[in-house]
Design a protein around this motif. Structure first.
Motif, PDB file in Angstrom:
ATOM      1  N   GLY A 132      -1.028   2.396  -7.634  1.00  0.00           N
ATOM      2  CA  GLY A 132      -2.035   2.737  -8.630  1.00  0.00           C
ATOM      3  C   GLY A 132      -1.393   2.783 -10.005  1.00  0.00           C
ATOM      4  O   GLY A 132      -0.225   2.424 -10.179  1.00  0.00           O
ATOM      5  N   TRP A 133      -2.180   3.239 -10.966  1.00  0.00           N
ATOM      6  CA  TRP A 133      -1.723   3.271 -12.355  1.00  0.00           C
ATOM      7  C   TRP A 133      -0.495   4.150 -12.565  1.00  0.00           C
ATOM      8  O   TRP A 133       0.289   3.910 -13.479  1.00  0.00           O
ATOM      9  N   ASP A 134      -0.302   5.168 -11.731  1.00  0.00           N
ATOM     10  CA  ASP A 134       0.849   6.069 -11.892  1.00  0.00           C
ATOM     11  C   ASP A 134       2.185   5.329 -11.788  1.00  0.00           C
ATOM     12  O   ASP A 134       3.181   5.787 -12.337  1.00  0.00           O
ATOM     13  N   ALA A 135       2.195   4.204 -11.093  1.00  0.00           N
ATOM     14  CA  ALA A 135       3.443   3.441 -10.945  1.00  0.00           C
ATOM     15  C   ALA A 135       3.935   2.898 -12.280  1.00  0.00           C
ATOM     16  O   ALA A 135       5.110   2.543 -12.405  1.00  0.00           O
ATOM     17  N   PHE A 136       3.072   2.838 -13.288  1.00  0.00           N
ATOM     18  CA  PHE A 136       3.440   2.280 -14.584  1.00  0.00           C
ATOM     19  C   PHE A 136       3.785   3.356 -15.610  1.00  0.00           C
ATOM     20  O   PHE A 136       4.065   3.040 -16.763  1.00  0.00           O
ATOM     21  N   TYR A 161       7.786  -4.546  -6.292  1.00  0.00           N
ATOM     22  CA  TYR A 161       6.493  -3.937  -6.627  1.00  0.00           C
ATOM     23  C   TYR A 161       5.814  -3.295  -5.420  1.00  0.00           C
ATOM     24  O   TYR A 161       4.669  -2.859  -5.516  1.00  0.00           O
ATOM     25  N   GLU A 162       6.501  -3.206  -4.288  1.00  0.00           N
ATOM     26  CA  GLU A 162       5.883  -2.649  -3.082  1.00  0.00           C
ATOM     27  C   GLU A 162       5.468  -1.193  -3.240  1.00  0.00           C
ATOM     28  O   GLU A 162       4.559  -0.734  -2.571  1.00  0.00           O
ATOM     29  N   GLY A 163       6.105  -0.474  -4.140  1.00  0.00           N
ATOM     30  CA  GLY A 163       5.755   0.929  -4.365  1.00  0.00           C
ATOM     31  C   GLY A 163       4.545   1.136  -5.261  1.00  0.00           C
ATOM     32  O   GLY A 163       4.087   2.258  -5.448  1.00  0.00           O
ATOM     33  N   VAL A 164       3.992   0.072  -5.809  1.00  0.00           N
ATOM     34  CA  VAL A 164       2.839   0.193  -6.713  1.00  0.00           C
ATOM     35  C   VAL A 164       1.595   0.471  -5.881  1.00  0.00           C
ATOM     36  O   VAL A 164       1.187  -0.335  -5.052  1.00  0.00           O
ATOM     37  N   ILE A 215      14.393   1.274  -8.848  1.00  0.00           N
ATOM     38  CA  ILE A 215      13.480   0.194  -8.458  1.00  0.00           C
ATOM     39  C   ILE A 215      12.106   0.369  -9.109  1.00  0.00           C
ATOM     40  O   ILE A 215      11.427  -0.607  -9.420  1.00  0.00           O
ATOM     41  N   GLY A 216      11.685   1.606  -9.362  1.00  0.00           N
ATOM     42  CA  GLY A 216      10.400   1.860 -10.005  1.00  0.00           C
ATOM     43  C   GLY A 216      10.319   1.341 -11.424  1.00  0.00           C
ATOM     44  O   GLY A 216       9.217   1.124 -11.950  1.00  0.00           O
ATOM     45  N   ASP A 217      11.464   1.103 -12.051  1.00  0.00           N
ATOM     46  CA  ASP A 217      11.457   0.576 -13.419  1.00  0.00           C
ATOM     47  C   ASP A 217      10.950  -0.860 -13.479  1.00  0.00           C
ATOM     48  O   ASP A 217      10.541  -1.330 -14.540  1.00  0.00           O
TER      49      ASP A 217
END
Length: 176
Positions: free
Chosen positions: A149-153, A144-147, A78-80
């Protein structure tokens, strides 16, 4: 083809694409290579075409192009979705993000997403980059609920920043 080849360089699950030669004979012998348009069936064109591997298994029940919110929570990668947003914003994908979901085993309740259809990147071949914040995002925002900050990208964002220009003007990944 360009955007689809950038995806794996950013660490994204996308299929390899290649240019294939489609013959007149293949079109004549393959009913699926006809487009229904206004009651007429128009044959596809022969020649060089963009081809990709098939996503999924031979069982149609194991490959889906849509998951409701309850099942999106079962997507292994899902993080992708936040990482592919790096590609979609970088290449100005003017279409919504599309994905195919495959079960890894027949009785599994977990899915893996593979990202498809980059045909509207570069603003649908306009080669302009207007500021349109909602373009390129997946229709169900729960991905996108896990976003936070920038680390999510990451690592897609760092990899995009590390791309290098070749002497011929192309772009290549440069990994440490």
């Amino acid at each position: 083809m360009l955007a689809t080849n950038l995806g794996p360089a950013l660490g994204l699950p996308m299929l390899r694409v290649v240019v294939i030669e489609v013959s007149d004979w293949l079109i004549e012998q393959t009913e699926d290579l006809r487009i229904n348009l206004g009651g007429s069936k128009l044959p596809c064109r022969s020649g060089k075409q963009l081809g990709s591997l098939y996503v999924g298994s031979e069982s149609p029940a194991m490959t889906l192009d849509y998951l409701p919110r309850e099942l999106l929570e079962r997507v292994l990668n899902i993080g992708d979705f936040s990482r592919v947003l790096v590609l979609d914003k970088w290449t100005c994908n003017s279409d919504g993000r599309q994905a195919i979901f495959c079960r890894k085993a027949p009785r599994s309740q977990r899915y893996a997403a593979t990202f498809i259809d980059q045909g509207y990147c570069f603003n649908a071949s306009e080669w302009s980059f207007p500021d349109c914040p909602l373009r390129g995002v997946y229709a169900n925002n729960c991905v996108y609920e896990g976003v936070r900050g920038w680390d999510a990208f990451e690592p897609a964002l760092a990899r995009a920043e590390e791309m290098v220009r070749t002497p011929s003007g192309g772009v290549l990944p440069r990994f440490r």
